[in-house]
Scaffold this motif. Sequence first.
Motif, PDB file in Angstrom:
ATOM      1  N   ILE A  93      39.966 -94.425  10.304  1.00  0.00           N
ATOM      2  CA  ILE A  93      39.498 -93.573   9.203  1.00  0.00           C
ATOM      3  C   ILE A  93      39.274 -94.486   8.005  1.00  0.00           C
ATOM      4  O   ILE A  93      40.194 -95.202   7.592  1.00  0.00           O
ATOM      5  CB  ILE A  93      40.536 -92.476   8.888  1.00  0.00           C
ATOM      6  CG1 ILE A  93      40.667 -91.527  10.088  1.00  0.00           C
ATOM      7  CG2 ILE A  93      40.136 -91.707   7.621  1.00  0.00           C
ATOM      8  CD1 ILE A  93      41.804 -90.533   9.988  1.00  0.00           C
ATOM      9  N   ILE A  94      38.057 -94.485   7.496  1.00  0.00           N
ATOM     10  CA  ILE A  94      37.762 -95.315   6.324  1.00  0.00           C
ATOM     11  C   ILE A  94      37.801 -94.415   5.082  1.00  0.00           C
ATOM     12  O   ILE A  94      37.140 -93.372   5.038  1.00  0.00           O
ATOM     13  CB  ILE A  94      36.378 -95.991   6.429  1.00  0.00           C
ATOM     14  CG1 ILE A  94      36.310 -96.872   7.683  1.00  0.00           C
ATOM     15  CG2 ILE A  94      36.086 -96.836   5.178  1.00  0.00           C
ATOM     16  CD1 ILE A  94      34.981 -97.602   7.872  1.00  0.00           C
ATOM     17  N   THR A  95      38.589 -94.835   4.114  1.00  0.00           N
ATOM     18  CA  THR A  95      38.716 -94.037   2.898  1.00  0.00           C
ATOM     19  C   THR A  95      38.933 -94.979   1.708  1.00  0.00           C
ATOM     20  O   THR A  95      38.915 -96.203   1.878  1.00  0.00           O
ATOM     21  CB  THR A  95      39.844 -92.993   3.061  1.00  0.00           C
ATOM     22  OG1 THR A  95      39.741 -92.035   2.013  1.00  0.00           O
ATOM     23  CG2 THR A  95      41.229 -93.631   3.057  1.00  0.00           C
ATOM     24  N   TYR A 134      28.598 -99.781  12.405  1.00  0.00           N
ATOM     25  CA  TYR A 134      27.641 -98.916  13.107  1.00  0.00           C
ATOM     26  C   TYR A 134      27.820 -98.980  14.625  1.00  0.00           C
ATOM     27  O   TYR A 134      27.685 -97.976  15.317  1.00  0.00           O
ATOM     28  CB  TYR A 134      26.220 -99.347  12.716  1.00  0.00           C
ATOM     29  CG  TYR A 134      25.142 -98.371  13.115  1.00  0.00           C
ATOM     30  CD1 TYR A 134      25.079 -97.101  12.547  1.00  0.00           C
ATOM     31  CD2 TYR A 134      24.181 -98.717  14.065  1.00  0.00           C
ATOM     32  CE1 TYR A 134      24.093 -96.204  12.909  1.00  0.00           C
ATOM     33  CE2 TYR A 134      23.182 -97.823  14.427  1.00  0.00           C
ATOM     34  CZ  TYR A 134      23.147 -96.566  13.846  1.00  0.00           C
ATOM     35  OH  TYR A 134      22.171 -95.676  14.207  1.00  0.00           O
ATOM     36  N   LEU A 135      28.129-100.179  15.142  1.00  0.00           N
ATOM     37  CA  LEU A 135      28.239-100.350  16.596  1.00  0.00           C
ATOM     38  C   LEU A 135      29.690-100.394  17.064  1.00  0.00           C
ATOM     39  O   LEU A 135      29.944-100.756  18.217  1.00  0.00           O
ATOM     40  CB  LEU A 135      27.533-101.646  17.025  1.00  0.00           C
ATOM     41  CG  LEU A 135      26.008-101.699  16.842  1.00  0.00           C
ATOM     42  CD1 LEU A 135      25.471-103.070  17.244  1.00  0.00           C
ATOM     43  CD2 LEU A 135      25.313-100.608  17.650  1.00  0.00           C
ATOM     44  N   VAL A 139      36.230 -94.950  17.331  1.00  0.00           N
ATOM     45  CA  VAL A 139      35.725 -93.785  16.588  1.00  0.00           C
ATOM     46  C   VAL A 139      35.922 -94.106  15.108  1.00  0.00           C
ATOM     47  O   VAL A 139      37.022 -94.486  14.699  1.00  0.00           O
ATOM     48  CB  VAL A 139      36.520 -92.505  16.936  1.00  0.00           C
ATOM     49  CG1 VAL A 139      36.065 -91.347  16.066  1.00  0.00           C
ATOM     50  CG2 VAL A 139      36.392 -92.174  18.408  1.00  0.00           C
ATOM     51  N   VAL A 140      34.868 -93.981  14.323  1.00  0.00           N
ATOM     52  CA  VAL A 140      34.983 -94.295  12.889  1.00  0.00           C
ATOM     53  C   VAL A 140      34.672 -93.030  12.093  1.00  0.00           C
ATOM     54  O   VAL A 140      33.585 -92.458  12.208  1.00  0.00           O
ATOM     55  CB  VAL A 140      34.015 -95.423  12.477  1.00  0.00           C
ATOM     56  CG1 VAL A 140      34.275 -95.813  11.009  1.00  0.00           C
ATOM     57  CG2 VAL A 140      34.161 -96.637  13.380  1.00  0.00           C
ATOM     58  N   ILE A 141      35.651 -92.606  11.315  1.00  0.00           N
ATOM     59  CA  ILE A 141      35.461 -91.391  10.518  1.00  0.00           C
ATOM     60  C   ILE A 141      35.563 -91.754   9.038  1.00  0.00           C
ATOM     61  O   ILE A 141      36.468 -92.481   8.625  1.00  0.00           O
ATOM     62  CB  ILE A 141      36.497 -90.323  10.917  1.00  0.00           C
ATOM     63  CG1 ILE A 141      36.158 -89.893  12.360  1.00  0.00           C
ATOM     64  CG2 ILE A 141      36.479 -89.126   9.957  1.00  0.00           C
ATOM     65  CD1 ILE A 141      36.951 -88.810  12.925  1.00  0.00           C
ATOM     66  N   GLY A 142      34.613 -91.263   8.270  1.00  0.00           N
ATOM     67  CA  GLY A 142      34.635 -91.508   6.827  1.00  0.00           C
ATOM     68  C   GLY A 142      35.322 -90.351   6.127  1.00  0.00           C
ATOM     69  O   GLY A 142      34.879 -89.201   6.245  1.00  0.00           O
ATOM     70  N   CYS A 159      29.495 -94.329   9.840  1.00  0.00           N
ATOM     71  CA  CYS A 159      30.639 -93.710  10.533  1.00  0.00           C
ATOM     72  C   CYS A 159      30.113 -92.708  11.563  1.00  0.00           C
ATOM     73  O   CYS A 159      28.957 -92.287  11.511  1.00  0.00           O
ATOM     74  CB  CYS A 159      31.532 -92.985   9.530  1.00  0.00           C
ATOM     75  SG  CYS A 159      32.255 -94.056   8.277  1.00  0.00           S
ATOM     76  N   ASP A 160      30.990 -92.309  12.484  1.00  0.00           N
ATOM     77  CA  ASP A 160      30.594 -91.310  13.490  1.00  0.00           C
ATOM     78  C   ASP A 160      30.630 -89.903  12.908  1.00  0.00           C
ATOM     79  O   ASP A 160      29.969 -88.998  13.410  1.00  0.00           O
ATOM     80  CB  ASP A 160      31.536 -91.392  14.692  1.00  0.00           C
ATOM     81  CG  ASP A 160      31.406 -92.721  15.406  1.00  0.00           C
ATOM     82  OD1 ASP A 160      30.285 -93.052  15.838  1.00  0.00           O
ATOM     83  OD2 ASP A 160      32.415 -93.448  15.505  1.00  0.00           O
TER      84      ASP A 160
END
Length: 300
Positions: A93-95, A134-135, A139-142, A159-160
């Motif tokens: 999770i990117i925050t 991007y690749l 799982v990448v969640i913003g 992000c996904d």
Amino acid sequence: MALTVGLRPLTRALLRPWARVPGAALGRPAAGSGDGVRCFGSPRVLVEPDPAAGVAVMKMRNPPVNSLSLEFLTELLISLEKLENDKTFRGIIITSDCPGIFSAGLDLLEMYGRDPAHCAEYWKAVQELWLRVYLSNLVVIGAINGISPAGGCLLSLSCDYRVLANNPKYAIGLNETLLGIIAPFWFKDVLVNTIGHRAAERALQLGFLFPPSDALQVGIVDQVVPEDQVQSTARSVMAQWLAIPDHARQLTKNLVRKPTADRLLQQRDADIQNFVRFISRDSIQKSLHVYLEKLKQKKG
Ligand SMILES: CC/C=C\C/C=C\C/C=C\CCC/C=C/C(=O)SCCNC(=O)CCNC(=O)[C@H](O)C(C)(C)COP(=O)(O)OP(=O)(O)OC[C@H]1O[C@@H](n2cnc3c(N)ncnc32)[C@H](O)[C@@H]1OP(=O)(O)O
């Protein structure tokens, strides 16, 4: 994904990857992780691991506005590479750790008054961060807890899934034209992929920064929630995404995203040269000067 970080050894040597974060990191267990699991990171990137869930929360903290400087980009890349290579983690999770700001985008001071070699190195790092997020196999969640213009929007779009805090002060979009510059083709591609051709055409030309309700309506974010629910929502969404077997999700993600990434991968050097030529123009440097002055004057 075998991407090289591609930054000058000096740049990397200057950093202290995986240094314990003063204060915050020392002795503070990561939320929900139980005893013994500690935050780690680098000066500008705080990583809170939750190994039991297979999730790490990556908090950007490059105050005052999380502008994506070369050093900050390098630290983000190192953190991402580390998480990507650690089998413990299946999602990030990117925050932001900067109140009210997700990221102010690319650091204008990396593009203003700099020599071509510096601009080239900077642009390579921008490309690298985009490709890595991007690749990513993870799982990448913003969890977008603040304003997110231009490069901040690109990071979110990569992000996904995007959860935006419902605060009328926050906005998200590719506003490059307002600065007198242009969004590169790969920024544009990601926006078109997300909101469609016509909406992207208007948004890009007019430099729209969408407030939360408009952002949801146009589809530049997937969900808008009360500010105090951004992190918990990101967690619940992550659980849904992690319910899918990794190999199937990863192959599908690659199928969908690879053609867009390939457009840049096939011409990275030319893209760097285009950027350097463009940003070095007197007229563009003047536009950046005017914009930076406006930011200063706004303070009064
Ligand atoms: C034919 C063409 C061929 C090829 C073309 C090839 C390539 C394309 C070329 C170029 C592409 C470039 C793509 C660029 C992408 C970007 O991301 S550009 C950056 C866009 N960002 C913005 O517009 C945001 C600007 N900032 C703000 O609006 C505000 O700062 C804020 C709303 C984020 C926060 O507001 P406040 O909380 O009120 O804070 P301040 O405004 O006082 O800011 C504090 C401090 O930070 C400095 N700052 C702000 N943003 C940036 C930034 N992006 N970079 C560097 N510094 C920034 C601001 O100036 C203040 O500094 P001080 O005055 O305190 O020194």
